[in-house]
Design an enzyme around this catalytic site. Structure first.
Site, PDB file in Angstrom:
ATOM      1  N   LYS A 190      33.910  72.342  42.547  1.00 52.29           N
ATOM      2  CA  LYS A 190      35.164  71.643  42.244  1.00 52.29           C
ATOM      3  C   LYS A 190      34.994  70.993  40.868  1.00 52.29           C
ATOM      4  O   LYS A 190      34.381  69.937  40.736  1.00 52.29           O
ATOM      5  CB  LYS A 190      35.453  70.587  43.328  1.00 52.29           C
ATOM      6  CG  LYS A 190      36.428  69.484  42.904  1.00 52.29           C
ATOM      7  CD  LYS A 190      37.831  70.001  42.628  1.00 52.29           C
ATOM      8  CE  LYS A 190      38.764  68.889  42.183  1.00 52.29           C
ATOM      9  NZ  LYS A 190      38.563  68.443  40.765  1.00 52.29           N
ATOM     10  N   GLY A 223      29.245  62.110  38.050  1.00 50.58           N
ATOM     11  CA  GLY A 223      30.451  61.359  37.697  1.00 50.58           C
ATOM     12  C   GLY A 223      30.168  59.867  37.723  1.00 50.58           C
ATOM     13  O   GLY A 223      29.014  59.430  37.574  1.00 50.58           O
ATOM     14  N   SER A 224      31.203  59.091  37.948  1.00 52.06           N
ATOM     15  CA  SER A 224      31.057  57.634  37.832  1.00 52.06           C
ATOM     16  C   SER A 224      30.334  57.026  39.027  1.00 52.06           C
ATOM     17  O   SER A 224      30.356  57.560  40.134  1.00 52.06           O
ATOM     18  CB  SER A 224      32.441  56.996  37.702  1.00 52.06           C
ATOM     19  OG  SER A 224      33.115  57.090  38.942  1.00 52.06           O
ATOM     20  N   GLU A 253      29.909  51.037  30.592  1.00 52.98           N
ATOM     21  CA  GLU A 253      29.796  52.323  29.915  1.00 52.98           C
ATOM     22  C   GLU A 253      30.996  52.500  28.963  1.00 52.98           C
ATOM     23  O   GLU A 253      32.140  52.405  29.386  1.00 52.98           O
ATOM     24  CB  GLU A 253      29.829  53.419  30.991  1.00 52.98           C
ATOM     25  CG  GLU A 253      28.907  54.545  30.717  1.00 52.98           C
ATOM     26  CD  GLU A 253      28.858  55.568  31.845  1.00 52.98           C
ATOM     27  OE1 GLU A 253      29.488  55.361  32.908  1.00 52.98           O
ATOM     28  OE2 GLU A 253      28.188  56.580  31.651  1.00 52.98           O
ATOM     29  N   ASN A 274      32.841  66.251  30.999  1.00 49.43           N
ATOM     30  CA  ASN A 274      32.150  66.105  29.706  1.00 49.43           C
ATOM     31  C   ASN A 274      31.158  67.229  29.396  1.00 49.43           C
ATOM     32  O   ASN A 274      30.889  67.521  28.242  1.00 49.43           O
ATOM     33  CB  ASN A 274      31.497  64.722  29.585  1.00 49.43           C
ATOM     34  CG  ASN A 274      30.460  64.458  30.634  1.00 49.43           C
ATOM     35  OD1 ASN A 274      30.421  65.116  31.680  1.00 49.43           O
ATOM     36  ND2 ASN A 274      29.602  63.493  30.392  1.00 49.43           N
TER      37      ASN A 274
END
Ligand code: SIN
Length: 476
Positions: A172, A225-226, A379, A149
């Site tokens: 990465k 990230g998540s 989310e 994002n």
């Protein structure tokens, strides 16, 4: 369409590997390919970073700052090229991509200078014949795993402080937007960083992530990230007690009190909610408005949302681009359908946009949301704004703090007293008070509860790449 490569030990590699095709979510055009690397490539990159660490860690903060300043200037010079790549590979409106290049560059500039302020400490000793000192050491090789994002800024937010501290890095990027990372790496090469200091691997996320975790030469993993993946990394880090920084999911409440400047609250809510088409960890995910101003806020907010221009991010003036992929659209649709089934009404939007080829969902406002709805708990990562009324500050504090997340919250009030009391009770790492866009290189960014560990940006951002060494010197 270009075939891009990975970068390690100062050379571009991976020609013989299978290719991952990156597609523009606005129209499915092929943007380019990157090699699908795995554990082997990850370990090669780490070996190169480990070797480079032996010399890079011995350079002075001033030398490292010069490299980072050069890279900063290159990013500014290549703003348009970087912005276009970003928009084409992940859909962000071009104006926002241009803004992201500046935001990304600001981490390099700020940490170039902050590296010069890594002071140790002298602690007053309880015994005359001793000097008690605290020294700071770079932590070692860093593996940075970043999301799609913010394909540029999430890399520089990690790379800037890591390199300034004297660490070397293996990056990465996400498979959805790896080409921006390749372009950044090309600029790193141009800036003249010694070989092995900066490395890039692309490909299989979980295999590469696991290789980083199992490799003893990696001393620190920094991840955005998540929360789900963050928990896996915490478990994997246990065997080697690897250092972790985790910037995970969020579910930001936007709270509008009855004395708020409503125009300012609408402007802030639009900026927070619809930035990056709602695909931001710090995005407002649910809006609570005090009953006295509920209708007034909804009227102005809905009007502003209706005016948002949707389209291919490459068109100037587009404010809402596509979602990253079909799964993203399906998730948003599920949140809206569930909310409507449970009694919310759609004031605008509420549907996929079929007229475009890409993965679009209309900017949506939901009235009378309630705590049972999925959208108020999970989310959404899309352009949906559910709005719920509340009566008292005590009630809204409970509502705001009720999820497992604690990344960002937003408060709109003109009262210093009410605002201060409210903010103190919010369990969130970042609070925007009359401000929909609080992020900045010099400020600590990160979450409480299941939103993460540690902070990026600000003074805390460089500490994350340093070890503290206590040295007791006997003077007898
Ligand atoms: C994020 O979504 O995690 C990044 C947002 C920001 O830096 O403001």
């Amino acid at each position: 369409m270009n075939d891009y490569l990975m970068y390690m030990n100062g050379s571009w590699q991976g020609e013989s590997l299978e290719k991952l095709i990156v597609k523009n979510p606005a129209n499915h055009e092929e943007v380019g390919t990157v090699p699908i690397g795995g554990a082997f490539e990850a370990n090669e990159a780490v070996a190169s970073a480990y070797q480079a660490f032996q010399t890079w860690s011995k350079t002075t903060a001033y030398e490292r700052a010069n490299y980072l300043q050069r890279l900063y200037k290159l990013l500014i010079e290549h703003q348009e090229e970087l912005a276009e790549v970003m928009t084409r590979e992940m859909g962000k409106p071009i104006q926002e991509s241009r803004g992201e290049v500046l935001y990304a560059a600001s981490f390099l500039e700020w940490f170039a200078e902050e590296g010069k302020r890594v002071y140790g400490e002298t602690i007053p000793s309880h015994i005359g014949e001793k000097r008690m000192q605290v020294w700071k050491k770079p932590i070692g090789v860093v593996a940075a795993i970043t999301p799609w994002n913010f394909p540029l800024a999430m890399l520089t937010r990690k790379m800037g402080p890591a390199l300034a501290a004297g660490c070397t890095i293996v990056m990465k990027p996400s498979g959805e937007s790896p080409i921006t990372a390749v372009k950044l790496t090309e600029l790193c090469e141009k800036a003249g960083f010694p070989k092995g200091v900066i490395n890039l691997v692309t490909g299989k996320s979980s295999e590469i992530g696991q290789a980083f975790m199992e490799n003893e030469q990696v001393r620190k993993v920094t991840f955005t990230g998540s929360t789900e993946v963050g928990k896996i990394l915490i478990k994997q880090s246990a065997d080697q007690v690897k250092r972790l920084s985790l910037e995970l999911g969020g579910h930001a409440p936007i709270i509008v009190l009855d004395d708020a400047d409503i125009d300012l609250a609408v402007k802030g809510a639009i900026a927070s909610k619809f930035r990056n088409t709602g695909q931001t960890c710090v995005c407002g995910n649910r809006i609570y408005v005090q009953v006295q101003v509920y209708d007034k806020f909804l009227e102005k907010f809905t009007e502003a949302v209706r005016a948002l221009k949707v389209g291919n991010g490459m068109e100037e003036n587009v404010q809402i681009g596509p979602l990253i992929n079909q799964d993203g659209v399906d998730k948003v649709a599920k949140h809206v359908e569930d909310a409507v089934e449970r009694g919310a009404s759609v004031l605008t939007g509420g549907a996929r946009i079929e007229k475009y080829e890409g993965t679009f969902y209309a900017p949506t406002v939901l009235r009378d949301a309630t705590s049972e709805m999925i959208v108020m708990n999970e989310e959404t990562f899309g352009p949906v704004a559910p709005v719920q009324p509340f009566e008292t500050i005590e009630e809204v504090v409970e509502l705001a703090n009720r999820t497992k997340y604690g990344l960002a919250a937003y408060v709109f009030t003109e009262s210093v007293g009410k605002g201060t009391r409210l903010v103190k009770q919010l369990d969130y790492g970042i609070v925007g008070w009359n401000d929909g866009t609080p992020s900045a290189a010099q400020a600590p960014f990160g979450g409480m509860k299941e939103s993460g560990l540690g902070r990026e940006g600000g003074r805390e951002g460089i500490e994350a790449f340093l070890e503290t060494q206590y040295v007791s010197i006997g003077l007898e």
